[in-house]
Write a protein that holds these residues in place. Structure first.
Motif, PDB file in Angstrom:
ATOM      1  N   ASN A  80       0.765  -1.175  -0.195  1.00  0.00           N
ATOM      2  CA  ASN A  80      -0.156   0.211   0.163  1.00  0.00           C
ATOM      3  C   ASN A  80       0.327   0.920   0.203  1.00  0.00           C
ATOM      4  O   ASN A  80       0.497   2.277  -0.684  1.00  0.00           O
ATOM      5  N   GLN A  81       1.878   1.231   0.777  1.00  0.00           N
ATOM      6  CA  GLN A  81       2.922   2.282   0.599  1.00  0.00           C
ATOM      7  C   GLN A  81       3.299   2.591  -0.572  1.00  0.00           C
ATOM      8  O   GLN A  81       3.969   3.534  -1.133  1.00  0.00           O
ATOM      9  N   ILE A  82       3.466   2.065  -1.785  1.00  0.00           N
ATOM     10  CA  ILE A  82       3.904   1.948  -3.437  1.00  0.00           C
ATOM     11  C   ILE A  82       3.106   2.223  -3.922  1.00  0.00           C
ATOM     12  O   ILE A  82       3.019   1.459  -5.596  1.00  0.00           O
ATOM     13  N   GLY A  83       1.786   2.263  -3.736  1.00  0.00           N
ATOM     14  CA  GLY A  83       0.719   2.229  -4.581  1.00  0.00           C
ATOM     15  C   GLY A  83      -0.559   1.542  -5.318  1.00  0.00           C
ATOM     16  O   GLY A  83      -1.262   1.600  -5.851  1.00  0.00           O
ATOM     17  N   PHE A  84      -0.607   0.284  -4.208  1.00  0.00           N
ATOM     18  CA  PHE A  84      -1.337  -0.082  -4.631  1.00  0.00           C
ATOM     19  C   PHE A  84      -2.726  -0.023  -3.512  1.00  0.00           C
ATOM     20  O   PHE A  84      -2.597   0.622  -2.296  1.00  0.00           O
ATOM     21  N   ASN A  85      -3.393  -0.643  -3.331  1.00  0.00           N
ATOM     22  CA  ASN A  85      -4.641  -0.337  -3.233  1.00  0.00           C
ATOM     23  C   ASN A  85      -5.770  -1.725  -2.068  1.00  0.00           C
ATOM     24  O   ASN A  85      -6.722  -2.080  -2.458  1.00  0.00           O
ATOM     25  N   LEU A  86      -5.212  -2.302  -1.229  1.00  0.00           N
ATOM     26  CA  LEU A  86      -6.115  -3.384  -0.612  1.00  0.00           C
ATOM     27  C   LEU A  86      -6.015  -3.093   0.919  1.00  0.00           C
ATOM     28  O   LEU A  86      -5.169  -2.527   1.708  1.00  0.00           O
ATOM     29  N   GLY A  87      -7.241  -3.134   0.756  1.00  0.00           N
ATOM     30  CA  GLY A  87      -8.317  -3.710   1.859  1.00  0.00           C
ATOM     31  C   GLY A  87      -7.636  -5.159   2.631  1.00  0.00           C
ATOM     32  O   GLY A  87      -7.274  -5.973   2.647  1.00  0.00           O
ATOM     33  N   LEU A  88      -9.207  -5.263   3.383  1.00  0.00           N
ATOM     34  CA  LEU A  88      -9.360  -6.392   3.332  1.00  0.00           C
ATOM     35  C   LEU A  88      -9.733  -7.607   2.938  1.00  0.00           C
ATOM     36  O   LEU A  88      -9.277  -8.622   2.871  1.00  0.00           O
ATOM     37  N   GLU A  89      -9.971  -7.188   1.361  1.00  0.00           N
ATOM     38  CA  GLU A  89      -9.968  -8.656   0.863  1.00  0.00           C
ATOM     39  C   GLU A  89      -9.789  -9.512   0.181  1.00  0.00           C
ATOM     40  O   GLU A  89      -8.374  -9.483   0.309  1.00  0.00           O
ATOM     41  N   ASN A  90      -9.308 -10.804  -0.131  1.00  0.00           N
ATOM     42  CA  ASN A  90      -8.660 -11.124  -0.844  1.00  0.00           C
ATOM     43  C   ASN A  90      -7.080 -11.164  -1.777  1.00  0.00           C
ATOM     44  O   ASN A  90      -6.666 -12.215  -2.684  1.00  0.00           O
ATOM     45  N   ASP A  91      -7.548 -10.042  -2.561  1.00  0.00           N
ATOM     46  CA  ASP A  91      -6.364 -10.138  -3.412  1.00  0.00           C
ATOM     47  C   ASP A  91      -5.222 -10.153  -2.935  1.00  0.00           C
ATOM     48  O   ASP A  91      -4.043 -10.925  -3.902  1.00  0.00           O
ATOM     49  N   LEU A  92      -4.702 -10.049  -1.852  1.00  0.00           N
ATOM     50  CA  LEU A  92      -3.260 -10.671  -1.547  1.00  0.00           C
ATOM     51  C   LEU A  92      -3.136 -11.697  -1.632  1.00  0.00           C
ATOM     52  O   LEU A  92      -2.416 -12.597  -1.940  1.00  0.00           O
ATOM     53  N   GLU A  93      -3.718 -12.116  -0.937  1.00  0.00           N
ATOM     54  CA  GLU A  93      -3.922 -13.975  -0.350  1.00  0.00           C
ATOM     55  C   GLU A  93      -3.982 -15.210  -1.552  1.00  0.00           C
ATOM     56  O   GLU A  93      -3.449 -15.874  -1.934  1.00  0.00           O
ATOM     57  N   ARG A  94      -4.968 -14.552  -2.532  1.00  0.00           N
ATOM     58  CA  ARG A  94      -5.824 -15.212  -3.337  1.00  0.00           C
ATOM     59  C   ARG A  94      -4.724 -15.082  -4.090  1.00  0.00           C
ATOM     60  O   ARG A  94      -4.421 -16.037  -5.550  1.00  0.00           O
ATOM     61  N   VAL A  95      -4.319 -13.947  -4.480  1.00  0.00           N
ATOM     62  CA  VAL A  95      -3.956 -13.197  -6.415  1.00  0.00           C
ATOM     63  C   VAL A  95      -2.108 -13.117  -6.302  1.00  0.00           C
ATOM     64  O   VAL A  95      -1.170 -13.914  -6.800  1.00  0.00           O
ATOM     65  N   LEU A  96      -2.253 -12.025  -5.001  1.00  0.00           N
ATOM     66  CA  LEU A  96      -0.770 -11.609  -5.308  1.00  0.00           C
ATOM     67  C   LEU A  96       0.015 -12.752  -4.406  1.00  0.00           C
ATOM     68  O   LEU A  96       1.507 -12.307  -4.630  1.00  0.00           O
ATOM     69  N   TYR A  97      -0.190 -13.108  -3.171  1.00  0.00           N
ATOM     70  CA  TYR A  97       0.563 -13.920  -2.301  1.00  0.00           C
ATOM     71  C   TYR A  97       0.554 -15.123  -2.200  1.00  0.00           C
ATOM     72  O   TYR A  97      -0.333 -15.553  -1.395  1.00  0.00           O
ATOM     73  N   PRO A  98      -0.012 -15.994  -2.742  1.00  0.00           N
ATOM     74  CA  PRO A  98      -1.191 -17.452  -3.068  1.00  0.00           C
ATOM     75  C   PRO A  98      -0.170 -18.200  -2.001  1.00  0.00           C
ATOM     76  O   PRO A  98      -0.950 -19.377  -2.011  1.00  0.00           O
ATOM     77  N   HIS A  99       1.151 -18.071  -1.970  1.00  0.00           N
ATOM     78  CA  HIS A  99       1.692 -19.468  -1.013  1.00  0.00           C
ATOM     79  C   HIS A  99       2.109 -19.310   0.131  1.00  0.00           C
ATOM     80  O   HIS A  99       1.647 -17.859   0.750  1.00  0.00           O
ATOM     81  N   TYR A 100       2.688 -20.396   0.956  1.00  0.00           N
ATOM     82  CA  TYR A 100       2.858 -20.268   2.654  1.00  0.00           C
ATOM     83  C   TYR A 100       3.957 -19.508   2.662  1.00  0.00           C
ATOM     84  O   TYR A 100       4.948 -19.332   1.958  1.00  0.00           O
ATOM     85  N   LEU A 101       4.385 -18.799   3.480  1.00  0.00           N
ATOM     86  CA  LEU A 101       5.003 -18.631   3.964  1.00  0.00           C
ATOM     87  C   LEU A 101       6.389 -18.625   4.212  1.00  0.00           C
ATOM     88  O   LEU A 101       8.010 -19.080   3.802  1.00  0.00           O
ATOM     89  N   SER A 102       6.325 -20.734   5.043  1.00  0.00           N
ATOM     90  CA  SER A 102       7.827 -20.903   5.221  1.00  0.00           C
ATOM     91  C   SER A 102       7.417 -22.892   5.341  1.00  0.00           C
ATOM     92  O   SER A 102       6.128 -23.085   5.089  1.00  0.00           O
TER      93      SER A 102
END
Length: 498
Positions: A388-410
């Motif tokens: 969000n600091q570099i221009g994305f407009n991510l709220g609490l919807e699932n775009d981050l986990e569903r699209v941008l970051y779909p895998h587990y961290l570790s």
């Protein structure tokens, strides 16, 4: 080493002779079925190691600890991995079943081990089964270890032919209440048939009586072995930590040298080959997994392993690759500019991932009392904040986990690349655990996201040893900071391509 020797006027062959002339000479051909100090002294730093880096005493400690965990009157049965074939009689390079190797250090196929829990000071009795010496077969396939040497070197109480396995197992099962048994990993997913698959991995001489052997293990007695061994494997001994550091260092330097090697216009496959070549030169026995070399928009495919397209001038290259060294895997991902310099959008997205990864690594200590689930949730929070600091407009919807970051961290790592099957992600991390930390962002060409980030994928992955107070990064030899990545690409860090 090469540069100083060449200044002295030596050829490449003379350089190698200079480098190796003090190494002990081993007898050829070897008389054992795997490297041991007597036959491969150049691979062993310590005479008492059973496998390179792991002393015989440690294998005994593993078996003792396993048997201590099990109820009285227990039996443990572990079998070797089968030889796998690419086609007809063309076999793949052999790799031992991980749990069997962890308990024995024995690297030959057509073998098995039975451990009986006893009241002796050692706590168990160990019977090894193998093919033994066979001069006719060894003429084709190489040496096998004799039964006497197995008893001496591998500390077996008894070493007998694999052809006796079925009868021995049937006899022992009748006098034990609990039989802990597993087959090699490839069959575990089909749990309903796993018990009937046990003996098909042994020699053909056993296949005439598999039913009677399997029927001797009733469902009332049978217990899964793998979860019990997994509890031991999750804590790495000092010897294991040293091997994993070495594996991570070899892979990390290969990443740095591959950055230097890369040029726009190369095929991704050249980078994969170069990485594996550098690892092999430094002692790796095999890749830990099929490497990912993803240029440009290919990086949006998490497990892109085709590695067959040409690298563009202004593209990022994401390489997820690691070697296996003396039985232990490494796992590193780095993302770098093919041109040697990040563009402004590439730099911004890379910084967003890097900042999150740094903070997540800092939490990897026992003192933090943190779980894998909590680390993953923290990664989501940090990535959302940084994007969000570099221009994305991510709220609490699932775009981050569903699209941008779909895998587990570790995931935990050790002998196997993924040691997650029996790990409780809700349990606090403890000193001696080793995990990966690998946040990533993969931006598709969607109007939901800023256009200048489209088709850019960034993942940054390190292996981290959980310390009591502080984390220990085992893969720090791979450049990660922006100035270091650009410096490696441009040849400013002292890394050459070879």
């Amino acid at each position: 080493m090469f540069s100083s020797a060449r200044r002295a006027g030596l050829s490449r062959t003379q350089v190698w002779r200079t480098h190796t002339h003090k190494r002990p000479i081993s007898l050829k051909p070897p008389q054992y079925g795997q490297p041991v100090p007597q036959s491969h002294a150049h691979l062993f730093d310590k005479q008492h190691d059973l496998t390179p880096g792991i002393p015989a005493e440690e294998y005994d400690i593993r078996r003792r600890r396993l048997m201590e965990r099990l109820p009285d009157n227990s039996l443990v049965v572990a079998v070797a991995a089968p030889v796998k074939y690419m086609s007809a009689n063309i076999f793949y390079k052999y790799r031992q079943a991980s749990d069997f190797w962890y308990l024995t250090g024995f690297e030959e196929p057509d073998s098995a081990v039975i451990l009986e829990k006893t009241s002796s000071s050692k706590g168990y009795r160990m019977t090894m089964f193998s093919s033994g010496k066979d001069p006719l077969k060894e003429k084709w396939d190489g040496a096998r270890t004799s039964y006497q040497d197995i008893e001496t070197m591998f500390q077996a109480d008894n070493s007998i032919p694999i052809s006796t396995f079925a009868s021995q197992l049937k006899s022992l099962v009748s006098s034990h209440s609990n039989v802990f048994v597993d087959v090699p990993t490839a069959t575990r997913k089909n749990s309903s048939s796993s018990s009937r698959s046990l003996l098909k991995y042994l020699t053909s001489s056993l296949r005439s009586e598999p039913e009677s052997a399997l029927d001797s293990i009733s469902s009332f007695k049978r217990r899964p072995l793998a979860p019990e061994v997994a509890k031991l494997r999750s804590f790495k001994s000092p010897a294991e930590q040293e091997l994993m550091l070495k594996a991570g260092t070899i892979s990390g330097r290969a990443h740095a040298k591959t950055m230097r090697f890369t040029e726009p216009g190369m095929s991704e496959s050249l980078l994969a080959a170069h990485f594996e070549y550098i690892c092999s030169l430094n002692g790796s026995q095999r890749p830990a997994y099929v490497p990912v070399v993803a240029s440009g928009a290919n990086s949006l495919i998490i497990h892109y392993t085709s590695n067959n397209q040409v690298i563009g001038e202004d593209e990022l290259v994401l390489i997820d690759a690691g070697c296996e060294y003396n039985g232990y895997a490494s796992d590193i991902t780095r993302t770098f500019p093919a041109s040697g310099t990040f563009s402004p959008p590439q730099r911004d997205l890379y910084t967003a991932v890097l900042t999150a990864q740094r903070e997540l690594v800092s939490l990897c200590s026992e003192k933090q009392n943190i779980t894998l689930h909590e680390l993953h949730r923290m990664s989501i929070k940090l990535l959302r904040q940084n994007l969000n600091q570099i221009g994305f407009n991510l709220g609490l919807e699932n775009d981050l986990e569903r699209v941008l970051y779909p895998h587990y961290l570790s995931h935990p790592i050790g002998i196997d690349l993924h040691e997650s099957m029996y790990v409780d992600r809700s349990a606090a991390l403890k000193e001696g655990n080793v995990i990966t930390v690998e946040p990533g962002i993969y931006v598709p060409p969607s109007t939901n996201f800023p256009r200048h980030f489209h088709n850019i994928g960034v993942r940054i992955e390190d292996e981290v040893l959980i310390g009591k107070e502080e984390p220990i990064v085992l893969t720090a030899s791979a450049p990660k900071e922006i100035e270091d990545v650009e410096g490696a690409c441009q040849g400013l860090l002292g890394f050459e391509a070879y």
